[in-house]
Design a protein around this motif. Structure first.
Motif, PDB file in Angstrom:
ATOM      1  N   SER A 162       0.847  -1.196   0.000  1.00 27.90           N
ATOM      2  CA  SER A 162       0.000   0.000   0.000  1.00 27.90           C
ATOM      3  C   SER A 162       0.881   1.243   0.000  1.00 27.90           C
ATOM      4  O   SER A 162       0.917   1.998   0.982  1.00 27.90           O
ATOM      5  N   PRO A 163       1.628   1.505  -1.079  1.00 30.92           N
ATOM      6  CA  PRO A 163       2.508   2.678  -1.095  1.00 30.92           C
ATOM      7  C   PRO A 163       1.698   3.965  -1.011  1.00 30.92           C
ATOM      8  O   PRO A 163       0.559   4.030  -1.476  1.00 30.92           O
ATOM      9  N   PRO A 164       2.263   5.011  -0.402  1.00 36.27           N
ATOM     10  CA  PRO A 164       1.555   6.289  -0.300  1.00 36.27           C
ATOM     11  C   PRO A 164       1.218   6.848  -1.681  1.00 36.27           C
ATOM     12  O   PRO A 164       1.930   6.595  -2.664  1.00 36.27           O
ATOM     13  N   ASP A 165       0.137   7.613  -1.763  1.00 36.33           N
ATOM     14  CA  ASP A 165      -0.282   8.188  -3.039  1.00 36.33           C
ATOM     15  C   ASP A 165       0.768   9.103  -3.637  1.00 36.33           C
ATOM     16  O   ASP A 165       0.862   9.245  -4.860  1.00 36.33           O
ATOM     17  N   ASP A 166       1.572   9.743  -2.765  1.00 35.74           N
ATOM     18  CA  ASP A 166       2.581  10.667  -3.269  1.00 35.74           C
ATOM     19  C   ASP A 166       3.885   9.968  -3.655  1.00 35.74           C
ATOM     20  O   ASP A 166       4.848  10.629  -4.037  1.00 35.74           O
ATOM     21  N   LYS A 167       3.911   8.622  -3.553  1.00 38.13           N
ATOM     22  CA  LYS A 167       5.097   7.860  -3.949  1.00 38.13           C
ATOM     23  C   LYS A 167       4.681   6.702  -4.847  1.00 38.13           C
ATOM     24  O   LYS A 167       4.682   5.538  -4.446  1.00 38.13           O
ATOM     25  N   ARG A 198       2.354 -16.852  -8.639  1.00 42.18           N
ATOM     26  CA  ARG A 198       0.998 -16.384  -8.314  1.00 42.18           C
ATOM     27  C   ARG A 198       1.051 -15.266  -7.271  1.00 42.18           C
ATOM     28  O   ARG A 198       0.343 -14.263  -7.380  1.00 42.18           O
ATOM     29  N   GLY A 199       1.917 -15.413  -6.261  1.00 44.60           N
ATOM     30  CA  GLY A 199       2.063 -14.374  -5.256  1.00 44.60           C
ATOM     31  C   GLY A 199       2.623 -13.088  -5.830  1.00 44.60           C
ATOM     32  O   GLY A 199       2.197 -11.987  -5.442  1.00 44.60           O
ATOM     33  N   ILE A 200       3.575 -13.196  -6.754  1.00 46.07           N
ATOM     34  CA  ILE A 200       4.131 -12.000  -7.396  1.00 46.07           C
ATOM     35  C   ILE A 200       3.053 -11.279  -8.191  1.00 46.07           C
ATOM     36  O   ILE A 200       2.927 -10.043  -8.127  1.00 46.07           O
ATOM     37  N   GLU A 201       2.253 -12.027  -8.923  1.00 43.18           N
ATOM     38  CA  GLU A 201       1.192 -11.408  -9.725  1.00 43.18           C
ATOM     39  C   GLU A 201       0.168 -10.697  -8.840  1.00 43.18           C
ATOM     40  O   GLU A 201      -0.297  -9.601  -9.164  1.00 43.18           O
ATOM     41  N   LEU A 202      -0.184 -11.307  -7.713  1.00 45.73           N
ATOM     42  CA  LEU A 202      -1.110 -10.660  -6.786  1.00 45.73           C
ATOM     43  C   LEU A 202      -0.507  -9.386  -6.200  1.00 45.73           C
ATOM     44  O   LEU A 202      -1.181  -8.352  -6.083  1.00 45.73           O
ATOM     45  N   ALA A 203       0.778  -9.448  -5.831  1.00 47.80           N
ATOM     46  CA  ALA A 203       1.441  -8.269  -5.264  1.00 47.80           C
ATOM     47  C   ALA A 203       1.540  -7.149  -6.305  1.00 47.80           C
ATOM     48  O   ALA A 203       1.370  -5.966  -5.969  1.00 47.80           O
ATOM     49  N   MET A 204       1.804  -7.493  -7.548  1.00 50.41           N
ATOM     50  CA  MET A 204       1.890  -6.482  -8.603  1.00 50.41           C
ATOM     51  C   MET A 204       0.547  -5.780  -8.789  1.00 50.41           C
ATOM     52  O   MET A 204       0.488  -4.562  -8.924  1.00 50.41           O
ATOM     53  N   ARG A 205      -0.523  -6.545  -8.775  1.00 54.62           N
ATOM     54  CA  ARG A 205      -1.853  -5.938  -8.928  1.00 54.62           C
ATOM     55  C   ARG A 205      -2.215  -5.075  -7.724  1.00 54.62           C
ATOM     56  O   ARG A 205      -2.804  -4.004  -7.862  1.00 54.62           O
ATOM     57  N   ALA A 206      -1.862  -5.547  -6.528  1.00 57.84           N
ATOM     58  CA  ALA A 206      -2.188  -4.789  -5.320  1.00 57.84           C
ATOM     59  C   ALA A 206      -1.481  -3.441  -5.302  1.00 57.84           C
ATOM     60  O   ALA A 206      -2.072  -2.413  -4.929  1.00 57.84           O
ATOM     61  N   ALA A 207      -0.203  -3.428  -5.676  1.00 65.95           N
ATOM     62  CA  ALA A 207       0.596  -2.200  -5.617  1.00 65.95           C
ATOM     63  C   ALA A 207       0.524  -1.391  -6.897  1.00 65.95           C
ATOM     64  O   ALA A 207       1.025  -0.260  -6.946  1.00 65.95           O
ATOM     65  N   GLY A 208      -0.064  -1.954  -7.957  1.00 64.14           N
ATOM     66  CA  GLY A 208      -0.182  -1.248  -9.221  1.00 64.14           C
ATOM     67  C   GLY A 208       1.137  -1.082  -9.952  1.00 64.14           C
ATOM     68  O   GLY A 208       1.357  -0.075 -10.624  1.00 64.14           O
ATOM     69  N   VAL A 209       2.024  -2.083  -9.845  1.00 66.88           N
ATOM     70  CA  VAL A 209       3.322  -1.990 -10.517  1.00 66.88           C
ATOM     71  C   VAL A 209       3.269  -2.680 -11.874  1.00 66.88           C
ATOM     72  O   VAL A 209       2.440  -3.564 -12.110  1.00 66.88           O
ATOM     73  N   GLU A 210       4.182  -2.286 -12.746  1.00 71.90           N
ATOM     74  CA  GLU A 210       4.169  -2.776 -14.119  1.00 71.90           C
ATOM     75  C   GLU A 210       5.115  -3.943 -14.360  1.00 71.90           C
ATOM     76  O   GLU A 210       4.938  -4.698 -15.313  1.00 71.90           O
ATOM     77  N   ARG A 211       6.123  -4.058 -13.524  1.00 72.85           N
ATOM     78  CA  ARG A 211       7.106  -5.121 -13.751  1.00 72.85           C
ATOM     79  C   ARG A 211       7.630  -5.638 -12.427  1.00 72.85           C
ATOM     80  O   ARG A 211       7.550  -4.967 -11.396  1.00 72.85           O
ATOM     81  N   ALA A 212       8.169  -6.854 -12.474  1.00 71.86           N
ATOM     82  CA  ALA A 212       8.793  -7.458 -11.299  1.00 71.86           C
ATOM     83  C   ALA A 212      10.100  -8.102 -11.717  1.00 71.86           C
ATOM     84  O   ALA A 212      10.208  -8.687 -12.805  1.00 71.86           O
ATOM     85  N   ILE A 213      11.103  -7.981 -10.850  1.00 73.64           N
ATOM     86  CA  ILE A 213      12.420  -8.589 -11.094  1.00 73.64           C
ATOM     87  C   ILE A 213      12.768  -9.443  -9.884  1.00 73.64           C
ATOM     88  O   ILE A 213      12.778  -8.964  -8.756  1.00 73.64           O
TER      89      ILE A 213
END
Length: 447
Positions: free
Chosen positions: A156-161, A193-208
């Motif tokens: 849940s990153p802050p809206d300003d970050k 599956r956990g990475i995909e869920l975390a990406m959707r939760a945080a709204g990120v575009e890529r994972a490494i």
């Protein structure tokens, strides 16, 4: 790009190369331990506010049932690791060396290890980001790499970050530990599956996924599993301690540096451990709470080393009975030898943040009791420090109790207590212990 070419890439300046000592446990599949007769479940197993007990003495509970609720946003619930009866709620020893309010559970004999309590959950691919965050908190998930920071807060990153990258920490740079390595090999689908869920939760575009290059098999397994997923990549980084520190790993994988005193979110990145994300991918779709974890049990004093699935709350004395241990001057370390706390009370339980139980025998313990000599100004600690501090100068200021000056002029708070300085010191000066005392004093003074 060939795999061997990738293995030569990704590192940071300074650091050390202690013996890995992983070969015995890394080659063995994960096994399951039996239930102890009595489990000790601390209410404060994570960073943030301790959980709030929901049960009372004498109450019966089933495995997976919530027995403590989150007490605020930076807190998580706790679920019963076994079916049984609440013996008491009282102060019990913990790895931090202090007594902590804990739920003591008497386990019903001959009970199965089947989870008997599940919360209804919608199909993961239908959940909104907010619902994923809520579900991650509901299953009681915290960072399993050792820090035990509530996972839903990280997602849940802050809206300003705003963040755009998820860095997945599969380095496991501490000597002896191999539980994350085995999870990557045996549970790659759960991890993805956990990475995909975390990406959707945080709204990120890529994972490494960053993995040290002494785990070539894990790199290959994950690269094969991700062939059709262009948004997630598995990359090898140099085997070096402390490569698993989030600031070091971010530098190795992206070339970016987290600003002094800042967080990864300041540069658009969040970091999660592979064990944490694999557990999310395994538990969240089932609606199950976190009741157990994989723990590396190893060391010269262990007769049957390996990676074991251990119910949370299991006293380390019971674990040692199951694996066998030997030695007269034995030292027990929860976690890895570089940063893990040493414990003496065998009632101390395995908790959510316990990645390893290291048993050192006579010769290793005697090494830690060597005489301390004056600093010879050799500079080895300066060359080893991954944060580019001057540990020798900090150590001398600590002896003079100039704790405020350590923070104000010599950046004490940038130290994350990795232990590189103490490891390289030929005078055997306990530098990390000095820094911990200084930080504690400054915190109390500020309060």
């Amino acid at each position: 790009m060939g795999l061997l070419q990738q293995l030569r890439r990704g590192s940071f300046r300074h650091g050390i190369h202690p013996p890995a000592n992983k070969q015995v446990t890394a080659a063995q599949p994960i096994r399951r331990l039996a239930f102890a007769e009595r489990l000790v479940i601390p209410l404060g197993q994570h960073i943030g506010r301790p959980s709030r007990a929901l049960v009372r003495k004498g109450q019966e509970v089933v495995r997976g049932q919530p027995i403590a609720a989150a007490d605020g946003f930076v807190s998580v619930p706790i679920h019963a690791p076994a079916t049984g009866r609440i013996h008491d709620i009282r102060l019990m020893p913990t790895a931090r060396g202090e007594l902590s309010e804990s739920i003591v559970l008497d386990v019903y004999k001959a009970d199965t290890q089947e989870v008997r309590w599940r919360e209804p959950v919608a199909a993961p691919n239908t959940l909104t980001p907010e619902q994923i965050v809520q579900a991650v908190q509901a299953i009681g998930m915290v960072g399993l790499g050792g820090a035990a920071f509530p996972s839903h807060v990280k997602l849940s990153p802050p809206d300003d970050k705003p963040v755009d990258t998820l860095v997945v920490n599969g380095c496991e740079c501490e000597p002896y530990l191999s539980c994350d390595h085995r999870v990557m090999l045996e549970r790659p689908r759960d991890l993805i599956r956990g990475i995909e869920l975390a990406m959707r939760a945080a709204g990120v575009e890529r994972a490494i996924i960053g993995i040290e290059d002494n785990k070539l098999d894990a790199v290959a397994v994950l690269q094969d599993a991700l062939r059709d997923n262009p948004c997630i990549r598995a990359r090898a980084v140099e085997t070096k301690y402390p490569q698993g520190s989030e600031k070091m790993l971010i530098k190795s994988l992206t070339g970016q540096e987290v600003p002094a005193g800042g967080l990864p979110a300041d540069i658009g990145i969040i970091v999660n451990n592979v064990g944490t994300l694999a557990a999310i991918g395994r538990l969240l779709p089932r609606g199950e709470g976190l009741t157990e974890r994989v723990v590396t049990v190893t060391g010269p004093g262990v007769a049957r080393p390996g990676n074991y699935i251990v119910p949370l709350g299991t006293p380390i004395g019971f674990v040692l009975q199951q694996v066998g241990h030997q030695g007269t001057h034995t030292d027990f370390v929860l976690g890895g030898p570089m940063m893990g706390p040493s414990v003496s009370d065998l009632r101390t339980p395995i908790t959510k943040g316990t990645s390893g139980l290291l048993v050192l025998n006579d010769s290793e313990v005697l090494k830690e009791t060597r005489r301390i000599w004056p600093c010879i100004k050799c500079g080895q600690c300066v060359s080893a420090c991954p944060m580019h501090l001057n540990p020798a100068q900090l150590g001398q200021l600590a002896v003079k109790r100039e704790f405020t000056r350590m923070a104000d002029e010599y950046h004490l708070n940038d130290c994350f207590e990795c232990g590189c300085c103490a490891y390289t010191c030929p005078s055997n000066i306990p530098l990390v212990q000095h820094f911990r005392v200084a930080k504690a004093y400054n915190r109390e003074h500020a309060a």
